[in-house]
Design a protein around this motif. Sequence first.
Motif, PDB file in Angstrom:
ATOM      1  N   PHE A   1       0.819  -1.208   0.000  1.00 61.03           N
ATOM      2  CA  PHE A   1       0.000   0.000   0.000  1.00 61.03           C
ATOM      3  C   PHE A   1       0.859   1.266   0.000  1.00 61.03           C
ATOM      4  CE2 PHE A   1      -2.594  -3.350   1.669  1.00 61.03           C
ATOM      5  CZ  PHE A   1      -3.895  -3.064   1.281  1.00 61.03           C
ATOM      6  N   ASN A   2       2.166   1.105   0.145  1.00 57.72           N
ATOM      7  CA  ASN A   2       3.079   2.248   0.248  1.00 57.72           C
ATOM      8  C   ASN A   2       2.664   3.205   1.367  1.00 57.72           C
ATOM      9  OD1 ASN A   2       5.217   1.866  -1.718  1.00 57.72           O
ATOM     10  ND2 ASN A   2       3.605   1.984  -3.276  1.00 57.72           N
ATOM     11  N   ILE A   3       2.232   2.631   2.476  1.00 56.34           N
ATOM     12  CA  ILE A   3       1.883   3.409   3.668  1.00 56.34           C
ATOM     13  C   ILE A   3       3.154   3.653   4.478  1.00 56.34           C
ATOM     14  CG2 ILE A   3       0.658   3.303   5.871  1.00 56.34           C
ATOM     15  CD1 ILE A   3      -1.550   1.709   4.404  1.00 56.34           C
ATOM     16  N   PHE A   4       3.431   4.909   4.775  1.00 55.99           N
ATOM     17  CA  PHE A   4       4.656   5.223   5.514  1.00 55.99           C
ATOM     18  C   PHE A   4       4.510   4.920   7.002  1.00 55.99           C
ATOM     19  CE2 PHE A   4       7.259   8.188   2.635  1.00 55.99           C
ATOM     20  CZ  PHE A   4       6.814   7.537   1.499  1.00 55.99           C
ATOM     21  N   GLY A   5       3.377   5.328   7.595  1.00 58.24           N
ATOM     22  CA  GLY A   5       3.171   5.118   9.025  1.00 58.24           C
ATOM     23  C   GLY A   5       1.703   4.917   9.338  1.00 58.24           C
ATOM     24  N   ARG A   6       1.411   4.324  10.486  1.00 54.35           N
ATOM     25  CA  ARG A   6       0.022   4.016  10.847  1.00 54.35           C
ATOM     26  C   ARG A   6      -0.783   5.253  11.230  1.00 54.35           C
ATOM     27  NH1 ARG A   6       2.167  -0.970  14.334  1.00 54.35           N
ATOM     28  NH2 ARG A   6       2.261  -2.559  12.691  1.00 54.35           N
ATOM     29  N   GLU A   7      -0.101   6.350  11.449  1.00 56.95           N
ATOM     30  CA  GLU A   7      -0.811   7.583  11.775  1.00 56.95           C
ATOM     31  C   GLU A   7      -1.146   8.385  10.521  1.00 56.95           C
ATOM     32  OE1 GLU A   7       3.361   8.556  11.090  1.00 56.95           O
ATOM     33  OE2 GLU A   7       2.354   6.985  12.249  1.00 56.95           O
ATOM     34  N   ASP A   8      -0.707   7.926   9.361  1.00 57.28           N
ATOM     35  CA  ASP A   8      -0.861   8.685   8.120  1.00 57.28           C
ATOM     36  C   ASP A   8      -2.270   8.580   7.552  1.00 57.28           C
ATOM     37  OD1 ASP A   8       1.813   9.138   8.452  1.00 57.28           O
ATOM     38  OD2 ASP A   8       2.471   7.808   6.846  1.00 57.28           O
ATOM     39  N   ALA A   9      -2.602   9.533   6.685  1.00 59.52           N
ATOM     40  CA  ALA A   9      -3.902   9.532   6.000  1.00 59.52           C
ATOM     41  C   ALA A   9      -4.054   8.311   5.103  1.00 59.52           C
ATOM     42  CB  ALA A   9      -4.063  10.814   5.177  1.00 59.52           C
TER      43      ALA A   9
ATOM     44  N   ARG B   1       0.719  -4.951  16.657  1.00 56.25           N
ATOM     45  CA  ARG B   1       1.730  -4.856  17.719  1.00 56.25           C
ATOM     46  C   ARG B   1       3.150  -4.766  17.159  1.00 56.25           C
ATOM     47  NH1 ARG B   1      -0.491  -9.852  21.315  1.00 56.25           N
ATOM     48  NH2 ARG B   1      -2.544  -9.004  21.845  1.00 56.25           N
ATOM     49  N   GLN B   2       3.309  -5.088  15.884  1.00 58.54           N
ATOM     50  CA  GLN B   2       4.640  -5.049  15.286  1.00 58.54           C
ATOM     51  C   GLN B   2       5.140  -3.609  15.211  1.00 58.54           C
ATOM     52  OE1 GLN B   2       6.402  -7.920  14.376  1.00 58.54           O
ATOM     53  NE2 GLN B   2       4.668  -8.926  15.349  1.00 58.54           N
ATOM     54  N   THR B   3       6.291  -3.356  15.778  1.00 59.13           N
ATOM     55  CA  THR B   3       6.834  -1.990  15.792  1.00 59.13           C
ATOM     56  C   THR B   3       7.767  -1.740  14.625  1.00 59.13           C
ATOM     57  OG1 THR B   3       8.636  -2.714  17.243  1.00 59.13           O
ATOM     58  CG2 THR B   3       6.636  -1.827  18.296  1.00 59.13           C
ATOM     59  N   LYS B   4       8.138  -2.797  13.909  1.00 61.00           N
ATOM     60  CA  LYS B   4       9.044  -2.650  12.770  1.00 61.00           C
ATOM     61  C   LYS B   4       8.271  -2.783  11.462  1.00 61.00           C
ATOM     62  CE  LYS B   4      13.234  -4.274  15.094  1.00 61.00           C
ATOM     63  NZ  LYS B   4      14.352  -5.258  15.069  1.00 61.00           N
ATOM     64  N   GLY B   5       8.653  -1.950  10.492  1.00 66.37           N
ATOM     65  CA  GLY B   5       7.994  -1.957   9.196  1.00 66.37           C
ATOM     66  C   GLY B   5       8.528  -3.036   8.281  1.00 66.37           C
ATOM     67  N   SER B   6       8.056  -2.993   7.023  1.00 71.99           N
ATOM     68  CA  SER B   6       8.395  -4.063   6.076  1.00 71.99           C
ATOM     69  C   SER B   6       9.365  -3.619   4.992  1.00 71.99           C
ATOM     70  CB  SER B   6       7.115  -4.594   5.422  1.00 71.99           C
ATOM     71  OG  SER B   6       6.404  -3.540   4.788  1.00 71.99           O
ATOM     72  N   ASN B   7       9.862  -2.374   5.059  1.00 69.73           N
ATOM     73  CA  ASN B   7      10.952  -1.996   4.150  1.00 69.73           C
ATOM     74  C   ASN B   7      12.272  -2.474   4.745  1.00 69.73           C
ATOM     75  OD1 ASN B   7      10.702  -0.093   6.264  1.00 69.73           O
ATOM     76  ND2 ASN B   7      11.892   1.404   5.107  1.00 69.73           N
ATOM     77  N   VAL B   8      13.349  -2.384   3.984  1.00 66.78           N
ATOM     78  CA  VAL B   8      14.633  -2.925   4.454  1.00 66.78           C
ATOM     79  C   VAL B   8      15.080  -2.238   5.743  1.00 66.78           C
ATOM     80  CG1 VAL B   8      17.067  -3.268   3.882  1.00 66.78           C
ATOM     81  CG2 VAL B   8      15.318  -3.657   2.140  1.00 66.78           C
ATOM     82  N   ALA B   9      14.888  -0.919   5.831  1.00 64.34           N
ATOM     83  CA  ALA B   9      15.263  -0.184   7.041  1.00 64.34           C
ATOM     84  C   ALA B   9      14.274  -0.429   8.177  1.00 64.34           C
ATOM     85  CB  ALA B   9      15.346   1.304   6.745  1.00 64.34           C
ATOM     86  N   GLN B  10      13.131  -1.006   7.863  1.00 66.39           N
ATOM     87  CA  GLN B  10      12.061  -1.335   8.806  1.00 66.39           C
ATOM     88  C   GLN B  10      11.510  -0.108   9.540  1.00 66.39           C
ATOM     89  OE1 GLN B  10      14.000  -5.157  10.626  1.00 66.39           O
ATOM     90  NE2 GLN B  10      11.838  -5.615  10.302  1.00 66.39           N
ATOM     91  N   ASP B  11      11.480   1.030   8.820  1.00 66.55           N
ATOM     92  CA  ASP B  11      10.900   2.237   9.390  1.00 66.55           C
ATOM     93  C   ASP B  11       9.670   2.712   8.611  1.00 66.55           C
ATOM     94  OD1 ASP B  11      12.210   3.014   7.098  1.00 66.55           O
ATOM     95  OD2 ASP B  11      13.368   4.626   8.028  1.00 66.55           O
TER      96      ASP B  11
END
Length: 374
Positions: free
Chosen positions: A226-234, A252-262
């Motif tokens: 979805f190319n969502i950057f963060g859970r607080e985003d629109a 509950r997962q605090t790490k994202g799914s990109n290589v940097a996991q942010d």
Amino acid sequence: MDYTGLRPRSGATERRQTNPDRARTVDALIALRAGLKQLPPKGPGNFLLATWNIRQFGGSGRTDDALYCIAECISRFDLVAVQEVRQDLVALKRVMRLLGRDWDYIYTDVSFADGGNGERLAFLFNRSRVHFSGLAGELVLPSKAATEMVAQIARTPFICGFQSGWAKFNLCTVHIYYGKGKKDDPKRIEEIDLTAKLLAAKAKSYINLDSAADYSPENLVLLGDFNIFGREDATFQALTRNKFMIPEQLLRQTKGSNVAQDKFYDQIAFFKETRGIKEMSAGVFDFYKYVFNDPELYKDAMPAKAKFKDWRTYQMSDHLIMWTEFDVDKADVYLKSLAREHSGESDAGGAKTTATKKTAKKPAKKAKKKTPAE
């Protein structure tokens, strides 16, 4: 997995001297398999679902190491939604051969829309554990739903039906517009909103919302990139405001799914709720902890002037694997429902059915006495 292609050539006495590339692939697989052991094992009654954007997955530019490692990762799941499959299916078909005869796949044609990037969407699934229901289609926006910004989703969402154990899943995979990398790109928000809104409106076509049997639940799932950057985003709100919810353990997962996991590019979301299945575990698997993490091993395989950390994303991917595990064994629930039926209880679990009640006999009418005149 089919590892026969990694055997030393006939007559070879020193494996590493005769075929160093093949030896490197073997070592990579050993390390990767050790890492994959952290994932739940496949067992009776569980279902392992994953989504993975495999960067520019097509053509012949990948090393054997990458193709074997991609196949090894996929083999640990029951079903994987794959994004960024290209027109050239060489890499995909090679991975399917490595996965073996139990595995099958279904994919879309390439998108020729502006922004479609010539990509396909695909589902890869283990036939010994997952059954394809026959439902397959691409979601097209009706003209009345189109907006000035989005006339049609560039990479048409792909929906297919599957069953694992007792649970039925209608899975819709997406690769949403990225744009120029802004956190809340308006076109990206619009694509997510229109896709989720269309699926929510058509939910009755895909799941029984009125009287779904508790032992054979149907689930409508929207998953992919979805190319969502963060859970607080629109962009994330565009998904959740249309009644799609993320399973608790993924939230509950605090790490994202990109290589940097942010960044939280990838998501697995259920319409309203998970129906009759129990989420057991979830996570993001970082394969770079185990493979493609030593530039010295690949200095001869890399093009001149290539930067290792960028090059390796065209070998494996710039996305990690998001996965969930569910308990889909409803045998006990089904058998108990049968027991209620045999005992004459209603499905509501209360009173006896009317078929078991005896009707009382009405008393016979007394004969009328005749008068002398009669």
